[in-house]
Design a protein around this motif. Structure first.
Motif, short mmCIF file in Angstrom:
data_model
loop_
_atom_site.label_atom_id
_atom_site.label_comp_id
_atom_site.label_asym_id
_atom_site.label_seq_id
_atom_site.Cartn_x
_atom_site.Cartn_y
_atom_site.Cartn_z
N MET A 1 11.34 -25.18 -20.66
CA MET A 1 11.12 -25.49 -19.25
C MET A 1 11.89 -26.76 -18.87
N ASN A 2 12.31 -26.84 -17.59
CA ASN A 2 13.07 -28.02 -17.20
C ASN A 2 12.13 -29.19 -16.94
N ASN A 3 12.73 -30.36 -16.81
CA ASN A 3 11.95 -31.59 -16.74
C ASN A 3 11.14 -31.71 -15.46
N ASN A 4 11.49 -30.92 -14.43
CA ASN A 4 10.76 -30.98 -13.17
C ASN A 4 9.53 -30.08 -13.15
N THR A 5 9.39 -29.24 -14.18
CA THR A 5 8.22 -28.38 -14.26
C THR A 5 7.00 -29.23 -14.58
N PRO A 6 5.92 -29.16 -13.80
CA PRO A 6 4.72 -29.95 -14.11
C PRO A 6 4.20 -29.59 -15.50
N ILE A 7 3.67 -30.57 -16.20
CA ILE A 7 3.09 -30.27 -17.51
C ILE A 7 1.80 -29.49 -17.36
N LEU A 8 1.10 -29.70 -16.23
CA LEU A 8 -0.16 -29.00 -16.00
C LEU A 8 -0.32 -28.62 -14.54
N GLU A 9 -0.73 -27.38 -14.31
CA GLU A 9 -1.12 -26.94 -12.98
C GLU A 9 -2.42 -26.14 -13.09
N LEU A 10 -3.40 -26.55 -12.31
CA LEU A 10 -4.63 -25.78 -12.17
C LEU A 10 -4.63 -25.21 -10.75
N LYS A 11 -4.81 -23.89 -10.65
CA LYS A 11 -4.75 -23.24 -9.34
C LYS A 11 -6.05 -22.49 -9.07
N ASN A 12 -6.77 -22.97 -8.04
CA ASN A 12 -8.01 -22.33 -7.61
C ASN A 12 -8.97 -22.09 -8.77
N LEU A 13 -9.11 -23.09 -9.62
CA LEU A 13 -9.92 -22.96 -10.82
C LEU A 13 -11.40 -23.04 -10.47
N SER A 14 -12.15 -22.03 -10.87
CA SER A 14 -13.59 -22.01 -10.64
C SER A 14 -14.30 -21.65 -11.94
N LYS A 15 -15.51 -22.19 -12.09
CA LYS A 15 -16.33 -21.86 -13.25
C LYS A 15 -17.79 -21.79 -12.83
N SER A 16 -18.43 -20.67 -13.16
CA SER A 16 -19.83 -20.45 -12.81
C SER A 16 -20.62 -20.07 -14.05
N PHE A 17 -21.89 -20.43 -14.04
CA PHE A 17 -22.81 -20.05 -15.11
C PHE A 17 -24.05 -19.44 -14.48
N LYS A 18 -24.75 -18.63 -15.25
CA LYS A 18 -26.04 -18.10 -14.83
C LYS A 18 -27.12 -19.03 -15.37
N GLN A 19 -28.01 -19.49 -14.50
CA GLN A 19 -29.09 -20.38 -14.93
C GLN A 19 -30.38 -19.96 -14.22
N GLY A 20 -31.33 -19.50 -15.03
CA GLY A 20 -32.59 -19.06 -14.45
C GLY A 20 -32.44 -17.93 -13.46
N GLY A 21 -31.49 -17.04 -13.74
CA GLY A 21 -31.26 -15.91 -12.85
C GLY A 21 -30.44 -16.25 -11.62
N GLN A 22 -30.03 -17.53 -11.50
CA GLN A 22 -29.22 -17.94 -10.36
C GLN A 22 -27.82 -18.35 -10.81
N LYS A 23 -26.88 -18.23 -9.89
CA LYS A 23 -25.50 -18.61 -10.18
C LYS A 23 -25.30 -20.10 -9.93
N LEU A 24 -24.77 -20.79 -10.95
CA LEU A 24 -24.50 -22.22 -10.83
C LEU A 24 -23.00 -22.43 -10.81
N ASP A 25 -22.47 -22.92 -9.70
CA ASP A 25 -21.04 -23.17 -9.56
C ASP A 25 -20.72 -24.58 -10.06
N VAL A 26 -20.08 -24.67 -11.22
CA VAL A 26 -19.75 -25.98 -11.80
C VAL A 26 -18.42 -26.49 -11.27
N LEU A 27 -17.43 -25.60 -11.15
CA LEU A 27 -16.12 -25.94 -10.57
C LEU A 27 -15.85 -24.99 -9.41
N ARG A 28 -15.33 -25.54 -8.32
CA ARG A 28 -15.09 -24.74 -7.12
C ARG A 28 -13.64 -24.89 -6.67
N LYS A 29 -12.82 -23.91 -6.98
CA LYS A 29 -11.43 -23.86 -6.51
C LYS A 29 -10.69 -25.19 -6.69
#
Length: 237
Positions: A1-29
């Motif tokens: 990859m060339n030097n202008n390519t970012p080392i890291l890109e996160l795009k619309n990253l979301s993470k959810s867990f189930k807790q007590g039958g409910q959805k817990l959104d830990v990361l939102r986009k």
């Protein structure tokens, strides 16, 4: 990859867990770009999702949605073998607790990632010793973790994280388990070697004074990146 390519890109990253039958959104986009050589602080209250974000960025967990790019390579949906290779070749990890192996001395702990990667034993030992000298541990190389202070143990952990010359260092509260004076000293060494080697880094910390030593500060709040601080304007935007 060339030097202008970012080392890291996160795009619309979301993470959810189930807790007590409910959805817990830990990361939102979550969207984040880190340039090569850039050192970024990640701050936020306890429970905001910093550790989850680092685990996913480090390919140790998978997002519920979104994409992860390391040096331009999309890897969030990759198989275990490819993810393991990327972690080995691209990433270094430092945690709040050093996680050193108690039966190995400082040099051997730093050598281990290199030996796993197939580096010759003599070369691995030479690099490990150089890193430990750089971390001001030249007289402690043969000491096991139990014989080292908390600050010394964390210096060994940092040297171990740098052993395979990663392109991106991920650190989760790397000095959070140390007293303030030791924390400042260890953090100064970490930032110094990161900038000296032009390494990119994403470092979670609760200490705003330490965070301000980095190029940029991002804040996680309720699972979203809501503010950032830049050296360019010394203010949040």
């Amino acid at each position: 990859m060339n030097n202008n390519t970012p080392i890291l890109e996160l795009k619309n990253l979301s993470k959810s867990f189930k807790q007590g039958g409910q959805k817990l959104d830990v990361l939102r986009k979550v969207n984040l770009t880190i340039k090569k050589g850039e050192v970024v602080a990640l701050i936020g209250p306890s429970g905001a999702g910093k550790s989850t974000m680092l685990q996913i960025t480090g390919l140790l967990d998978q997002p519920s949605e979104g994409e992860i790019y390391l040096d331009g390579q999309e890897c969030s949906k990759s198989g275990d073998t490819f993810r393991t290779m990327l972690r080995r070749d691209y990433l270094g990890f430092v945690y709040q607790y050093h996680n050193l192996l108690p039966d190995f001395d400082a040099t051997e702990n730093v050598m281990l990632p290199m030996l796993i990667a197939g580096v010759n034993n003599d070369l691995a030992r030479e690099r490990a010793e150089k890193l430990l000298v750089r971390m001001e541990l030249s007289k402690r190389m043969k000491h096991r973790p139990a014989e080292l202070s908390g600050g010394e143990q964390q210096r060994v952990a940092i040297a171990r994280a740098l052993a395979n010359s990663p392109k991106l260092l991920l650190a989760d509260e790397p000095t959070g388990n140390l007293d303030p004076k030791t924390s400042e000293a260890v953090f100064a060494e970490l930032i110094s070697i990161v900038k000296e080697t032009k390494l990119s880094a994403l470092i979670a910390t609760h200490n705003m004074e330490l965070a301000k030593q980095m190029d940029r500060v991002i804040m996680l709040q309720n699972g979203s990146l809501v503010e950032a601080f830049s050296d360019n304007n010394k203010s949040f935007y």
